[in-house]
Design a protein around this motif. Structure first.
Motif, short mmCIF file in Angstrom:
data_model
loop_
_atom_site.label_atom_id
_atom_site.label_comp_id
_atom_site.label_asym_id
_atom_site.label_seq_id
_atom_site.Cartn_x
_atom_site.Cartn_y
_atom_site.Cartn_z
N TYR A 98 0.83 -1.22 0.00
CA TYR A 98 0.00 0.00 0.00
C TYR A 98 0.85 1.26 0.00
N ASP A 99 0.71 2.06 -1.04
CA ASP A 99 1.35 3.37 -1.07
C ASP A 99 0.49 4.35 -0.27
N ILE A 100 1.03 5.54 0.00
CA ILE A 100 0.31 6.49 0.86
C ILE A 100 -0.93 7.07 0.19
N ASP A 101 -1.05 6.97 -1.13
CA ASP A 101 -2.27 7.46 -1.78
C ASP A 101 -3.36 6.39 -1.80
N GLU A 102 -3.10 5.24 -1.15
CA GLU A 102 -4.09 4.16 -1.09
C GLU A 102 -4.54 3.86 0.33
N ALA A 103 -3.65 4.06 1.29
CA ALA A 103 -3.98 3.73 2.68
C ALA A 103 -3.02 4.46 3.61
N ALA A 104 -3.48 4.71 4.83
CA ALA A 104 -2.65 5.37 5.84
C ALA A 104 -2.05 4.32 6.77
N PRO A 105 -0.71 4.22 6.83
CA PRO A 105 -0.08 3.20 7.68
C PRO A 105 0.08 3.69 9.12
N PHE A 106 -0.03 2.77 10.07
CA PHE A 106 0.13 3.12 11.47
C PHE A 106 0.42 1.86 12.28
N VAL A 107 0.80 2.04 13.53
CA VAL A 107 0.96 0.94 14.47
C VAL A 107 0.02 1.17 15.63
N GLU A 108 -0.76 0.16 15.98
CA GLU A 108 -1.59 0.22 17.18
C GLU A 108 -0.85 -0.54 18.28
N TRP A 109 -0.57 0.14 19.39
CA TRP A 109 0.32 -0.45 20.39
C TRP A 109 -0.01 0.08 21.78
N GLY A 110 0.55 -0.60 22.78
CA GLY A 110 0.38 -0.17 24.15
C GLY A 110 0.89 -1.23 25.11
N PRO A 111 0.86 -0.94 26.42
CA PRO A 111 1.26 -1.94 27.42
C PRO A 111 0.47 -3.22 27.24
N LYS A 112 1.09 -4.33 27.57
CA LYS A 112 0.48 -5.64 27.31
C LYS A 112 -0.94 -5.73 27.84
N ASN A 113 -1.17 -5.23 29.03
CA ASN A 113 -2.52 -5.29 29.61
C ASN A 113 -3.10 -3.91 29.82
N THR A 139 2.50 -4.73 23.40
CA THR A 139 1.98 -5.43 22.24
C THR A 139 1.79 -4.42 21.11
N TYR A 140 1.85 -4.92 19.89
CA TYR A 140 1.63 -4.03 18.74
C TYR A 140 1.12 -4.84 17.56
N LYS A 141 0.43 -4.15 16.68
CA LYS A 141 0.08 -4.73 15.39
C LYS A 141 0.10 -3.64 14.34
N LEU A 142 0.41 -4.04 13.13
CA LEU A 142 0.55 -3.14 12.00
C LEU A 142 -0.81 -2.93 11.36
N GLY A 143 -1.10 -1.69 10.96
CA GLY A 143 -2.39 -1.40 10.37
C GLY A 143 -2.29 -0.48 9.17
N HIS A 144 -3.25 -0.62 8.28
CA HIS A 144 -3.43 0.30 7.15
C HIS A 144 -4.91 0.65 7.08
N GLN A 145 -5.21 1.94 7.16
CA GLN A 145 -6.59 2.38 7.00
C GLN A 145 -6.80 2.80 5.55
N LEU A 146 -7.62 2.01 4.84
CA LEU A 146 -7.94 2.34 3.46
C LEU A 146 -8.88 3.53 3.42
#
Length: 619
Positions: free
Chosen positions: A198-213, A262-269
């Motif tokens: 995904y290029d930036i003109d197709e989706a916005a990349p981000f990481v959703e993350w935080g303390p494990k609990n 914990t973290y996971k990779l995300g793309h918002q279309l």
């Protein structure tokens, strides 16, 4: 697939294609496997009675990014040198081939784009040459495009295209994959880099993350890529070229020391939907100087290898998977990894970087995976590298600088410092000039001089080429036992600032020196160092996976331990006064060399030869 399914390929084949110089028979150890395939020598010989069928045709139905599949081949005229190449994108035809230039070695692959891997048809079916039937098992990774399998006769030196398979693809070929962590520019920052379609003109990349609990937040990511025109030469610019996808990096800041996140990779279309990776975890770095158990892995020259056995006919990186698997096995006892140059040995075959990031994902997604620049990442004539070799295959540093993050002020100049608890690491870039008076020399001195040894007693220097001491046969032949001009400028810095251990790669074996200064051992001890350290221990740990290097038959006085085997080093800091060094072989994970350092802060301050600060008689 039958002939009717393969007509598209006819347009690019020409019987009059010029032949390039043949690869000589014999030992191909150390030669990029794909470079042995003569792409431009392909001739057209489609046979409607031959077929290649790949199943399943759709992979990753449950989000997997690594899958196995069967490829069934049938040939009416089989021979022992028939082989099957994996191509991606699936339609690998081209009406014109870009001219090859800049590679005097002329170790070319096959067709206008190289296969990403290949198997001989008889690899798992010994009777293939008699029966014309075989089933091969291939492992594919998600590489943002579809795949096809092509059957060739004539071996890899005079290949003739016989049949092409159906198309195989992943359910979500553009998904975010292969995260790799790295230390940020401050101790409480972790960076996450990954690859997607995904290029930036197709989706916005981000990481959703935080303390494990704890609660989660989202951090945006920057996006980079590069084009064929960014490559410096062939094969990276020609038949080795493959679009690298889009490389994203996010900065996770204000971390709490030693906390698990914990973290996971995300793309918002832009239609509001999301594409997610699976969930990963990491532990934040300790505060600089924090007194806790800290475990570091160091090795160089690992490269990649294929778990399905493909591409391995040249014995290119026979130890790579063993090293990778040993680190995965012991991952709970590892805090940070340093891969000291010669990362993938892609040598201009861009697809191999995806293969490598997939291979190390279990490690790099969990602990910081720090890299240094080696000759196979950077060197290319006329590109500003210190050495005018073609070792990067035309990549000239672009791949390493983009695919991995390092906390350098300028990633094109691959020197940087990073802290991990009681450790300070000063990383040099041997593919740029390091000698006295240069910008890099000033950086090295600043890195060594600025550490507070009371808080961070363990001072480590890393560089890819051997700037210290090595008994490698090629260094011995030069008479230097080092990279020419290697230690002449730097040894006074190592001595002045009391560098504990200097690590190198480049030479594919393991060797440890005595504590040494100006070619003289400054201690007769070999395994338990106590009190004042009056010289630096030099370690070659270049046996990560690539073909092994020979030692000279000369027994140098400063060489305490040599091992022509694959392995890595583990450093364990128990506290500010006690450090354990272990060299482990990759084939068994057992310790084959070790020593300890025990000392107090006053021992670091103690005056030794060429490290004494000026004093005065005044009171």
């Amino acid at each position: 697939m039958m002939l009717s399914s393969s007509l598209w390929i006819f347009s690019f084949i020409s019987l009059s294609l010029p032949l390039i110089s043949t690869v000589t028979a014999g030992d191909h150890t150390g030669v990029q496997p794909l470079s042995r395939v003569r792409v431009h020598a392909v001739t057209f010989a489609l046979d409607e009675s031959a077929s290649v069928n790949a199943l399943p045709a759709l992979l990753g139905m449950h989000g997997e990014h690594i899958e196995w599949l069967n490829v069934e081949i049938r040939s009416p005229k089989p021979s022992a040198d028939d082989w099957v190449g994996v191509f991606s994108p699936a339609k690998f035809n081209s009406s014109t081939c870009p001219p090859e230039f800049g590679n005097n070695k002329e170790q070319a692959p096959l067709i206008c784009s190289s296969p990403i891997k290949y198997h001989y048809a008889n690899y798992s079916s010994p009777d293939y040459a008699k029966t014309g039937k075989a089933i091969l098992r291939f492992q594919l990774i998600n590489q943002r495009s579809d795949f096809s399998f092509a059957l060739f006769s004539g071996g890899i030196s005079s290949p003739k295209l016989i049949a092409v398979s159906n198309t195989v693809s992943f359910a979500n070929p553009r998904a975010p994959v292969y995260p790799r962590l790295a230390q940020g520019k401050s101790w409480d920052e972790m960076t996450v880099t990954w690859t997607s379609g995904y290029d930036i003109d197709e989706a916005a990349p981000f990481v959703e993350w935080g303390p494990k609990n704890g609660p989660k937040t989202r951090s945006p990511a920057g996006t980079l890529t590069f084009s064929r025109n960014d490559m410096c030469g062939s094969p990276a610019r020609t038949f080795g070229w493959r679009h690298p996808g889009y490389i994203h990096t996010s900065f996770l800041k204000d971390l709490w020391p030693n906390s698990v996140y914990t973290y996971k990779l995300g793309h918002q279309l832009f239609d509001g939907t999301y594409v997610w990776s699976k969930l990963y975890t990491f532990k934040a770095s300790p505060y600089p100087g924090q007194n806790s158990l800290q475990k570091v892995i160091i090795f160089g020259d690992m490269g990649k290898a294929e778990r399905d056995g493909s591409n391995e006919y040249s014995n290119y990186q026979p130890g790579s998977l063993n090293t990778t698997d040993q680190l995965i096995k012991d991952l709970d006892n590892i805090d940070i990894v340093f891969h000291n140059g010669d990362i993938t040995y892609a040598n201009g075959y861009i697809s191999q970087w995806d293969q490598f990031t997939s291979q190390v994902e279990p490690i790099a997604s969990t602990v910081p995976y720090m890299i240094t620049s080696g000759n196979h990442e950077r060197d290319w004539p006329g590109s500003g590298s210190f050495y005018n070799t073609t070792d990067s295959g035309g990549e000239c540093g672009v791949l390493a600088e983009t695919m991995f993050y390092v906390p350098a002020e300028n990633r094109a100049k691959f020197w940087y410092a990073t802290d991990y608890g009681m450790f300070r690491f000063c990383i040099a870039d041997t593919e740029h000039d390091w000698r006295e008076g240069t910008e890099q020399y000033r950086f090295i001195e600043q890195c060594l001089a600025s550490v507070d040894r009371r808080k961070q007693p363990w001072l480590i220097f890393l560089a890819h080429r051997v700037l210290g001491y090595s008994s490698s046969s090629f260094y011995a032949q030069e008479g230097s036992f080092e990279e020419p001009m290697g230690r002449e400028s730097l040894q006074k810095l190592w001595q002045k600032y009391r560098v504990d251990i200097a690590f190198y790669g480049h030479v594919h074996n393991y060797e440890r020196s005595c504590p040494i200064y100006e070619n003289q051992c400054v201690s007769t001890e070999k395994s338990h160092y106590t009190g004042t350290m009056n010289g630096t221990i030099h370690v070659v740990a270049g046996g990560g996976g690539s073909h092994l290097s020979d030692f000279t038959t000369l027994q140098t006085r400063w060489s305490l331990y040599r091992d022509s085997n694959y392995g890595f080093v583990k450093l364990t800091a128990f506290n500010h006064s006690s450090l354990l060094f272990e060299y482990k072989r990759s084939n068994d994970g057992k310790v084959h060399d070790s020593f300890t350092i025990s000392r107090d802060y006053r021992d670091v301050l103690a005056c030794v030869h060429d490290s004494c600060s000026p004093t005065t008689m005044a009171s």
